[in-house]
Design a protein around this motif. Structure first.
Motif, PDB file in Angstrom:
ATOM      1  N   SER A  85      33.265 -69.654  49.414  1.00 30.53           N
ATOM      2  CA  SER A  85      32.529 -70.829  48.950  1.00 30.53           C
ATOM      3  C   SER A  85      33.212 -71.405  47.714  1.00 30.53           C
ATOM      4  N   LEU A  86      32.671 -72.496  47.212  1.00 30.37           N
ATOM      5  CA  LEU A  86      33.292 -73.160  46.067  1.00 30.37           C
ATOM      6  C   LEU A  86      33.240 -72.263  44.827  1.00 30.37           C
ATOM      7  N   SER A  87      34.277 -72.302  44.043  1.00 32.43           N
ATOM      8  CA  SER A  87      34.264 -71.576  42.774  1.00 32.43           C
ATOM      9  C   SER A  87      33.381 -72.325  41.778  1.00 32.43           C
ATOM     10  N   VAL A  88      32.966 -71.652  40.737  1.00 29.12           N
ATOM     11  CA  VAL A  88      32.155 -72.315  39.708  1.00 29.12           C
ATOM     12  C   VAL A  88      32.928 -73.512  39.148  1.00 29.12           C
ATOM     13  N   LYS A  89      34.206 -73.303  38.946  1.00 28.58           N
ATOM     14  CA  LYS A  89      35.051 -74.367  38.375  1.00 28.58           C
ATOM     15  C   LYS A  89      35.034 -75.611  39.284  1.00 28.58           C
ATOM     16  N   ASP A  90      35.208 -75.379  40.599  1.00 30.62           N
ATOM     17  CA  ASP A  90      35.183 -76.511  41.534  1.00 30.62           C
ATOM     18  C   ASP A  90      33.802 -77.167  41.577  1.00 30.62           C
ATOM     19  N   SER A  91      32.769 -76.333  41.532  1.00 24.76           N
ATOM     20  CA  SER A  91      31.404 -76.869  41.601  1.00 24.76           C
ATOM     21  C   SER A  91      31.103 -77.767  40.407  1.00 24.76           C
ATOM     22  N   LEU A  92      31.662 -77.409  39.272  1.00 25.38           N
ATOM     23  CA  LEU A  92      31.403 -78.192  38.055  1.00 25.38           C
ATOM     24  C   LEU A  92      32.394 -79.340  37.861  1.00 25.38           C
ATOM     25  N   SER A  93      33.408 -79.378  38.740  1.00 22.59           N
ATOM     26  CA  SER A  93      34.530 -80.298  38.494  1.00 22.59           C
ATOM     27  C   SER A  93      34.115 -81.761  38.417  1.00 22.59           C
ATOM     28  N   GLU A  94      33.025 -82.139  39.082  1.00 19.99           N
ATOM     29  CA  GLU A  94      32.638 -83.553  39.118  1.00 19.99           C
ATOM     30  C   GLU A  94      31.497 -83.889  38.153  1.00 19.99           C
ATOM     31  N   SER A  95      31.016 -82.886  37.445  1.00 19.21           N
ATOM     32  CA  SER A  95      29.882 -83.138  36.563  1.00 19.21           C
ATOM     33  C   SER A  95      30.345 -83.816  35.273  1.00 19.21           C
ATOM     34  N   LYS A  96      29.553 -84.761  34.805  1.00 16.50           N
ATOM     35  CA  LYS A  96      29.898 -85.443  33.560  1.00 16.50           C
ATOM     36  C   LYS A  96      29.264 -84.749  32.374  1.00 16.50           C
ATOM     37  N   ASN A  97      28.443 -83.773  32.654  1.00 23.84           N
ATOM     38  CA  ASN A  97      27.733 -83.103  31.569  1.00 23.84           C
ATOM     39  C   ASN A  97      27.496 -81.632  31.922  1.00 23.84           C
ATOM     40  N   SER A  98      28.462 -80.782  31.574  1.00 17.94           N
ATOM     41  CA  SER A  98      28.272 -79.355  31.850  1.00 17.94           C
ATOM     42  C   SER A  98      28.607 -78.564  30.592  1.00 17.94           C
ATOM     43  N   GLU A  99      28.139 -77.334  30.583  1.00 14.68           N
ATOM     44  CA  GLU A  99      28.403 -76.484  29.427  1.00 14.68           C
ATOM     45  C   GLU A  99      28.665 -75.074  29.936  1.00 14.68           C
ATOM     46  N   GLY A 100      29.790 -74.526  29.580  1.00 14.11           N
ATOM     47  CA  GLY A 100      30.142 -73.199  30.081  1.00 14.11           C
ATOM     48  C   GLY A 100      30.179 -73.213  31.598  1.00 14.11           C
ATOM     49  N   GLU A 101      29.344 -72.404  32.218  1.00 16.29           N
ATOM     50  CA  GLU A 101      29.318 -72.356  33.677  1.00 16.29           C
ATOM     51  C   GLU A 101      28.066 -73.023  34.231  1.00 16.29           C
ATOM     52  N   LYS A 102      27.507 -73.961  33.482  1.00 18.42           N
ATOM     53  CA  LYS A 102      26.229 -74.562  33.901  1.00 18.42           C
ATOM     54  C   LYS A 102      26.259 -76.085  33.835  1.00 18.42           C
ATOM     55  N   PHE A 103      25.414 -76.691  34.695  1.00 17.32           N
ATOM     56  CA  PHE A 103      25.171 -78.129  34.590  1.00 17.32           C
ATOM     57  C   PHE A 103      24.178 -78.341  33.459  1.00 17.32           C
ATOM     58  N   LYS A 104      24.366 -79.404  32.711  1.00 16.36           N
ATOM     59  CA  LYS A 104      23.394 -79.722  31.664  1.00 16.36           C
ATOM     60  C   LYS A 104      22.430 -80.775  32.202  1.00 16.36           C
ATOM     61  N   VAL A 105      21.139 -80.525  32.087  1.00 14.61           N
ATOM     62  CA  VAL A 105      20.148 -81.499  32.544  1.00 14.61           C
ATOM     63  C   VAL A 105      19.213 -81.854  31.395  1.00 14.61           C
ATOM     64  N   LYS A 106      18.494 -82.951  31.589  1.00 17.99           N
ATOM     65  CA  LYS A 106      17.524 -83.350  30.562  1.00 17.99           C
ATOM     66  C   LYS A 106      16.386 -82.337  30.545  1.00 17.99           C
ATOM     67  N   SER A 107      15.768 -82.153  29.405  1.00 20.56           N
ATOM     68  CA  SER A 107      14.671 -81.183  29.339  1.00 20.56           C
ATOM     69  C   SER A 107      13.462 -81.721  30.106  1.00 20.56           C
ATOM     70  N   ILE A 108      12.764 -80.816  30.777  1.00 22.24           N
ATOM     71  CA  ILE A 108      11.583 -81.204  31.552  1.00 22.24           C
ATOM     72  C   ILE A 108      10.342 -81.073  30.685  1.00 22.24           C
ATOM     73  N   PHE A 109      10.254 -79.984  29.920  1.00 22.56           N
ATOM     74  CA  PHE A 109       9.108 -79.768  29.024  1.00 22.56           C
ATOM     75  C   PHE A 109       9.522 -80.105  27.599  1.00 22.56           C
ATOM     76  N   GLN A 110       8.616 -80.693  26.894  1.00 21.91           N
ATOM     77  CA  GLN A 110       8.917 -81.021  25.492  1.00 21.91           C
ATOM     78  C   GLN A 110       8.650 -79.814  24.606  1.00 21.91           C
TER      79      GLN A 110
END
Lengths: 473, 106
Positions: free
Chosen positions: B81-106
Motif C-alpha cells: 500500500s502507499l507509504s506514509v510519505k506518499d499518502s502525505l505527498s499531496e497535503s498542503k497542511n501536514s505535520e510529521g506523519e499526520k494530516f493537520k485538520v481544523k479543530s472540531i471542539f473548542q
C-alpha cells in the motif's frame, strides 16, 4: 499517410514490421498536438518528454525482444487519457480547480492495464469538470473545440478524448461514461465510442461521479480498435467489487462474422427524439444492415424522458455523496473552488437525499430504474440488438450549454436509459449533416453482449465509408 | 408510505432559505447573488423530475445494483500500500506523519 493518422491495428503492424519506430509515431502525434491543439484544446497536460522516453523504451524492447509485441498489443502506441483517471506522478485534475495541482500517488486500474500492454501515455485530455456535462464547457480551465468545425462543441464529458482522436493527435484514447460521456462526444466528433456493461471495466482510480453508473471505455478511430482497447482494460479487479468475473473474450475473434440473421430492433421512441437529418441517416443504416441479412423489427421502449428524470435524481444524489470527500485536507484545494455546475449538482443531490425527501426522489427513481431494466429485458427477448440515433442533434455551437441546468441530460436523452440499465452501447458514424458534421448512431445490447455489438458495428463499418472521412485541418 | 412523502407541490419553487440550508448541509458557501440563480435552476430541475409521479411504482422493487452482484468478498490478505510519505505527498497542511485538520471542539 502520416503516422499520427494510423489506427492501433495499423500502428501495431507497422511497429512489428519495423516500418517505423515508436519514437517516430509518438513524435508524429506530438507534432500534430503542437500544430493543432492551440486551436482545439483537447489536452490539459501533454507529456512530451516522458512520452518520448517511453517510446525509446518500447523501441528498445522491439529491438531486443521483438516477440514481446505479440503479448503487448499497445507496445509503443500513444494513448490519450481522460483527465479523471489517476496517473501516478502525472497531474490529474478532472478539469476542476479543486484538483488543479493534484498529482496522484497511484495509477487507476485501466491505466495500469494499458501501461502493462505497452502503451505510451501521450497526455491527459480535457473534460467537463468532474465529468458533469456534455460539452466540455463546464471545464474550469477551457472549452475544447470540435475538429470538424472550431465554432462547435465536441460534446462531453469525454470531449477532449474524442476531439484528440478526430484530429489525429493520438492513436487511441480512454474516456469514461456515466450516461453518454463516451457515446455523445463520439457522435459529435465522428469517432467510435464504446460504453461497456457496468462492471465490465474497473472504476478503481477513476475519479468517482455516480458510482452506480460510472464506466471507463475506449474512444477510437475504428470499431476494431475499440475492441482491442476494451479487451485490454476489461476484467475482474479486486479493487472494484462491482467488476464482473465473466471471462473477457477476444473481441476480434468473431468481429467479422457479419450480421446475417441478427435481429435488429428499431425503437420509434428513440427516432422521435432525433433531428430529421439524423433520423434519416439512422434509417439508411438500418437498410444497410438489412441488405446484409439482418432482420429488422420495429419495437417500442419506455419513453426516454423518464430516464432523464431517473438519471437526474440518481446522478445528483451520488455526486453529492462522492464529492463530499473533497475538503482540501489530504489533497487538492477546498470546497470554495467548486464551479457552478458542480455546486448545482451537489446541492440538488443533497436535497434529494435529505430527511423527508429520500423516498419521494431517490427511492422513486430506483423503482423507475427497475421498470427501465425490465423494459430492456423484454425487448431483448425479441431482438438481439437495438439500433438508434446517438445524440439527438449534431454538434451544437460554442456556448450552447451556458446556464442550462439540464443541458447534459437533454443531449444524453438517448444514452440515459441504457446507462441506467447498465447495458453496453457502441456509437459510430453513420453519415454527415448538410453542414458537414458527423452523425452518430448507437447499437445497444443486453448486459455483457460486447462481442455482438462489435460484430454488428464492424459489419456496418466495413460496408460504409463514413469512418474514412477526416476533418480538414 | 409513498403517498405520505413530501414532494414539492404544483408550483415547486424552492425558497431562498431552503437553498441556504442545502448549501450548508453540503458545506458550500454561496455568494448572495448566487442564491437566487441557483434557486431558479434547482427549481427548474425539480419541476422536470415530477414526471415520475405519473408512473405507478407501488409494487416495484427498487434497483440499486444492475448486474445482480451482492456480498462480494475477497481474501483479507496484506497487499502493498502507499507509504506514509506518499499518502502525505499531496497535503498542503501536514505535520510529521499526520494530516493537520481544523479543530472540531473548542
Amino acid at each position: 499517410m502520416k503516422l499520427n493518422e494510423l489506427t492501433i491495428k495499423e500502428a501495431h503492424e507497422g511497429l512489428r514490421q519495423k516500418k517505423f519506430s515508436s519514437l517516430e509515431l509518438v513524435r508524429a502525434c506530438l507534432g500534430q498536438i503542437k500544430r493543432l491543439d492551440p486551436k482545439i484544446n483537447a489536452f490539459i497536460t501533454v507529456c512530451e518528454r516522458e512520452a518520448a522516453k517511453e517510446a525509446e523504451r518500447a523501441d528498445k524492447i522491439l529491438g531486443q525482444k521483438p516477440t514481446d509485441i505479440s503479448a503487448r498489443p499497445l507496445l509503443g502506441i500513444p494513448v490519450a487519457v481522460k483527465d479523471n483517471f489517476c496517473t501516478k506522478g502525472l497531474k490529474t485534475t478532472a478539469s476542476s480547480n479543486v484538483l488543479a495541482d493534484f498529482i496522484p500517488p497511484y495509477d487507476a486500474t485501466v491505466v495500469t492495464k494499458i501501461k502493462d500492454a505497452g502503451a505510451v501515455i501521450l497526455g491527459k485530455t480535457n473534460m467537463d469538470a468532474w465529468a458533469h456535462g456534455s460539452s466540455t464547457e463546464t471545464s474550469d480551465f477551457f472549452t475544447t473545440h470540435n475538429p470538424w468545425n472550431f465554432n462547435r462543441l465536441p460534446g462531453g464529458s469525454s470531449g477532449g478524448s474524442a476531439a484528440s482522436i478526430a484530429a489525429d493527435e493520438t492513436i487511441a484514447s480512454l474516456g469514461s461514461e456515466t450516461a453518454g460521456s463516451i457515446r455523445q462526444p463520439s457522435s459529435w466528433c465522428g469517432t467510435v465510442g464504446f460504453k461497456p456493461t457496468y462492471g465490465r471495466v474497473s472504476r478503481y482510480g477513476l475519479i468517482a461521479m455516480a458510482s452506480s453508473l460510472d464506466c471507463p471505455g475506449p474512444i477510437a478511430k475504428t470499431v476494431s480498435d475499440a475492441a482491442i482497447l476494451l479487451r485490454i482494460i476489461a476484467g475482474k479487479d479486486p479493487s472494484d467489487a462491482t467488476t464482473s468475473s465473466y471471462a473477457v473474450p477476444n473481441y476480434l475473434e468473431k468481429i467479422n462474422k457479419g450480421t446475417k440473421g441478427i435481429r435488429v430492433g428499431v425503437a420509434k421512441e428513440y427516432l422521435a427524439v432525433a433531428e430529421n437529418e439524423i433520423k434519416e441517416a439512422v434509417l439508411a443504416a438500418v437498410k444497410t444492415l438489412e441488405k446484409m441479412g439482418a432482420k429488422v423489427k420495429d419495437i417500442s421502449l419506455v419513453d426516454p424522458k423518464y430516464a432523464i428524470a431517473v438519471y437526474t435524481i440518481l446522478q445528483r444524489s451520488e455526486v453529492s455523496s462522492n464529492l463530499a470527500r473533497y475538503d482540501g485536507i489530504r489533497f487538492g484545494f477546498g470546497r470554495e473552488k467548486f464551479g457552478q455546475e458542480a455546486k448545482r449538482r451537489i446541492m440538488l443531490g443533497t436535497y434529494y437525499l435529505s430527511a423527508g425527501y429520500y423516498e419521494a426522489y431517490y427511492l422513486k427513481a430506483q423503482k423507475m430504474r427497475s421498470i427501465i431494466c425490465r423494459d430492456f429485458e423484454k425487448a431483448f427477448k425479441d431482438v438481439d440488438v437495438i439500433l438508434g440515433p446517438s445524440a439527438p442533434t449534431t454538434a451544437l455551437p460554442l456556448g450552447a450549454s451556458k446556464d442550462h441546468p439540464m443541458f447534459g441530460e437533454m443531449m444524453d436523452i438517448l444514452f440515459e436509459p441504457s446507462a441506467i440499465a447498465g447495458l453496453p452501447g457502441l456509437s459510430l458514424t453513420c453519415g454527415f449533416s448538410a453542414e458537414g458534421l458527423p452523425i452518430g448512431m448507437q447499437i445497444l445490447g443486453p448486459q455483457f453482449s460486447e462481442e455482438l455489438l462489435f460484430q454488428v458495428g464492424y459489419a456496418f463499418e466495413q460496408a460504409t465509408d463514413w469512418h474514412k472521412r477526416k476533418p480538414k485541418l | 408510505m409513498e403517498k405520505k412523502s413530501k414532494v414539492k407541490s404544483q408550483k415547486s419553487k424552492l425558497t431562498e432559505g431552503e437553498v441556504v440550508h442545502v448549501a450548508n448541509l453540503a458545506h458550500l458557501a454561496l455568494a448572495p447573488k448566487e442564491i437566487k440563480k441557483i434557486r431558479d435552476q434547482l427549481s427548474e430541475v425539480l419541476d422536470y423530475v415530477k414526471i415520475l409521479q405519473q408512473v405507478d411504482t407501488v409494487k416495484i422493487v427498487p434497483t440499486s445494483q444492475v448486474t445482480g452482484l451482492k456480498d462480494v468478498f475477497r481474501e483479507d490478505s496484506v497487499q502493498p500500500s502507499l507509504s506514509v510519505k506518499d499518502s502525505l505527498s499531496e497535503s498542503k497542511n501536514s505535520e510529521g506523519e499526520k494530516f493537520k485538520v481544523k479543530s472540531i471542539f473548542q
